[in-house]
Design an enzyme around this catalytic site. Structure first.
Site, short mmCIF file in Angstrom:
data_model
loop_
_atom_site.label_atom_id
_atom_site.label_comp_id
_atom_site.label_asym_id
_atom_site.label_seq_id
_atom_site.Cartn_x
_atom_site.Cartn_y
_atom_site.Cartn_z
N GLU A 25 -6.39 90.22 -26.43
CA GLU A 25 -7.18 91.31 -27.04
C GLU A 25 -8.56 90.82 -27.49
O GLU A 25 -8.79 89.61 -27.63
CB GLU A 25 -6.43 91.92 -28.21
CG GLU A 25 -6.12 90.95 -29.33
CD GLU A 25 -5.94 91.63 -30.68
OE1 GLU A 25 -6.83 92.39 -31.11
OE2 GLU A 25 -4.91 91.36 -31.33
N LYS A 160 1.43 90.06 -40.83
CA LYS A 160 0.97 89.55 -42.12
C LYS A 160 1.56 90.38 -43.24
O LYS A 160 1.76 91.58 -43.07
CB LYS A 160 -0.55 89.68 -42.21
CG LYS A 160 -1.29 88.74 -41.32
CD LYS A 160 -2.74 88.66 -41.79
CE LYS A 160 -3.49 87.63 -40.98
NZ LYS A 160 -3.99 88.14 -39.71
N1 PSU Z 1 -3.47 91.66 -37.65
C1 PSU Z 1 -3.83 90.38 -37.57
N2 PSU Z 1 -4.92 90.04 -36.84
C2 PSU Z 1 -5.65 90.97 -36.14
C3 PSU Z 1 -5.25 92.33 -36.23
C4 PSU Z 1 -4.16 92.63 -36.98
O1 PSU Z 1 -3.19 89.54 -38.18
O2 PSU Z 1 -6.66 90.61 -35.49
C5 PSU Z 1 -6.02 93.37 -35.45
C6 PSU Z 1 -5.34 93.64 -34.09
O3 PSU Z 1 -6.32 93.96 -33.14
C7 PSU Z 1 -4.51 94.88 -34.40
C8 PSU Z 1 -5.42 95.61 -35.33
O4 PSU Z 1 -4.19 95.65 -33.25
O5 PSU Z 1 -6.00 94.60 -36.15
C9 PSU Z 1 -4.69 96.64 -36.16
O6 PSU Z 1 -5.60 97.41 -36.88
P1 PSU Z 1 -5.08 98.69 -37.70
O7 PSU Z 1 -4.26 98.15 -38.82
O8 PSU Z 1 -6.33 99.37 -38.16
O9 PSU Z 1 -4.28 99.51 -36.74
#
Ligand code: PSU
Ligand code: MN
Length: 304
Positions: A25, A160
């Site tokens: 990604e 996390k």
């Molecule tokens: N959690 C992590 N590292 C990340 C992300 C999430 O530990 O880089 C990033 C990923 O791209 C994930 C996105 O798909 O954040 C999720 O964002 P949201 O919570 O806004 O859906």
């Protein structure tokens, strides 16, 4: 092929030959880590995937084109522009295509574009999930919905504890997403190997992961599969240190009224600042570890 999709020639050739490919990604590059460590990590991850027998395909949206596979220059561009690049989730793709704009793909949109390109295995750091306090904010990452519907195996280091891990597992169970632990019965919590929550199944080899994903497709199921691979012991962080940083980051997020798509990037950046770079070093190592497992699993899948 989808008219908005561009597959890098090296990736297209590997797919046509039935050779292993691993998707990566770009939100982790633009929003998940600071420059220049983000670019160094992204390039090194690609190298690790090659060393383990697969072809890397970093995924992003550039000028409204859905890219499966980036050049090193394009990776540098995403790293340098950082948070100035729009974070692209499912709801953003149509507008980015219509306006010929750039977007950093999250787990959600990386799964969508990987599937369009015919890539089955995807390695990342952590996924989005059900946020703490979602009972009132309804902040649930689109990543979970995508895992429910799109047939891509996502290999991560768990989630996390900026998230409510128990509710995240409940949501995945409801939507029929298998949660596998690689060499563990316990859901890893990204920076640490332990969360106190169980996974659905412990799996001990790339071959078994590949067979499980193959069986899911053969059953006619259209959803994804989540593999959680614990951070290597030597890089894991003390639980009290990381918990304190996360609790403080969440408090600041609420105080500053940060909401919606900005929540996760804010928390990731703040936790890295509060732990003085230690969390960044762990983050980088767990991504390397996931890339290795993904390349081996993609290779095993091609041999089935
Ligand atoms: N959690 C992590 N590292 C990340 C992300 C999430 O530990 O880089 C990033 C990923 O791209 C994930 C996105 O798909 O954040 C999720 O964002 P949201 O919570 O806004 O859906
Ligand atoms: Mn959200």
């Amino acid at each position: 092929m989808n008219p908005y999709l561009d597959i890098l020639p090296e990736v297209a050739e590997a797919l046509a030959d039935g050779r292993p490919v691993v998707a990566l990604e770009s939100t982790i590059i633009s929003h998940g880590m600071p420059y220049p460590q983000n670019v160094e990590t992204a390039l090194k991850v690609e190298q690790i995937i090659r060393e383990n027998g697969a072809v890397p395909a970093t995924i992003a949206v550039i000028g409204g084109r859905l890219k499966a596979g980036l050049s090193p220059e394009e990776i540098e561009y995403f790293g340098k522009k950082g948070r100035a690049i729009a974070k692209a989730s499912r709801r953003d793709l149509a507008m980015l295509c219509a306006r010929s704009e750039d977007g950093a793909t999250t787990v959600t949109t990386t799964m969508i574009i990987a599937h369009m390109a015919g890539i089955k295995i995807f390695a990342t750091g952590g996924i989005g999930g059900v946020h703490r306090g979602a009972q009132t904010t309804m902040d649930i990452s689109a990543d979970l919905e995508e895992l429910a519907h799109t047939p891509v195996m996502v290999i991560c280091a768990g989630a996390k504890s900026i998230l409510d891990l128990g509710l995240t597992l409940e949501y995945l169970e409801t939507h029929g997403v298998p949660v596998l632990g690689y060499g563990t019965k316990e859901l890893p919590a990204f920076y640490t190997r332990h969360s106190g929550f169980g996974v659905d199944y412990e799996v001990d080899s790339p071959e078994e992961l590949a067979r499980a994903f193959k069986a899911q497709g053969d059953l006619g199921f259209t959803g994804g599969m989540l593999v959680t691979n614990p951070i290597p012991e030597e890089y894991s962080m003390p639980k009290d240190v990381i918990d304190a940083a996360i609790d403080r980051a969440i408090r600041e997020c609420e105080e500053q009224g940060i909401r919606g798509k900005d929540t996760t990037p804010f928390l990731l950046a703040r936790v890295a600042e509060l732990t003085g770079g230690d969390s960044l070093a762990s983050n980088i190592q767990l991504v390397f570890n996931n890339a290795r497992l993904a390349a081996r699993t993609a290779s095993a899948y091609c041999r089935l």
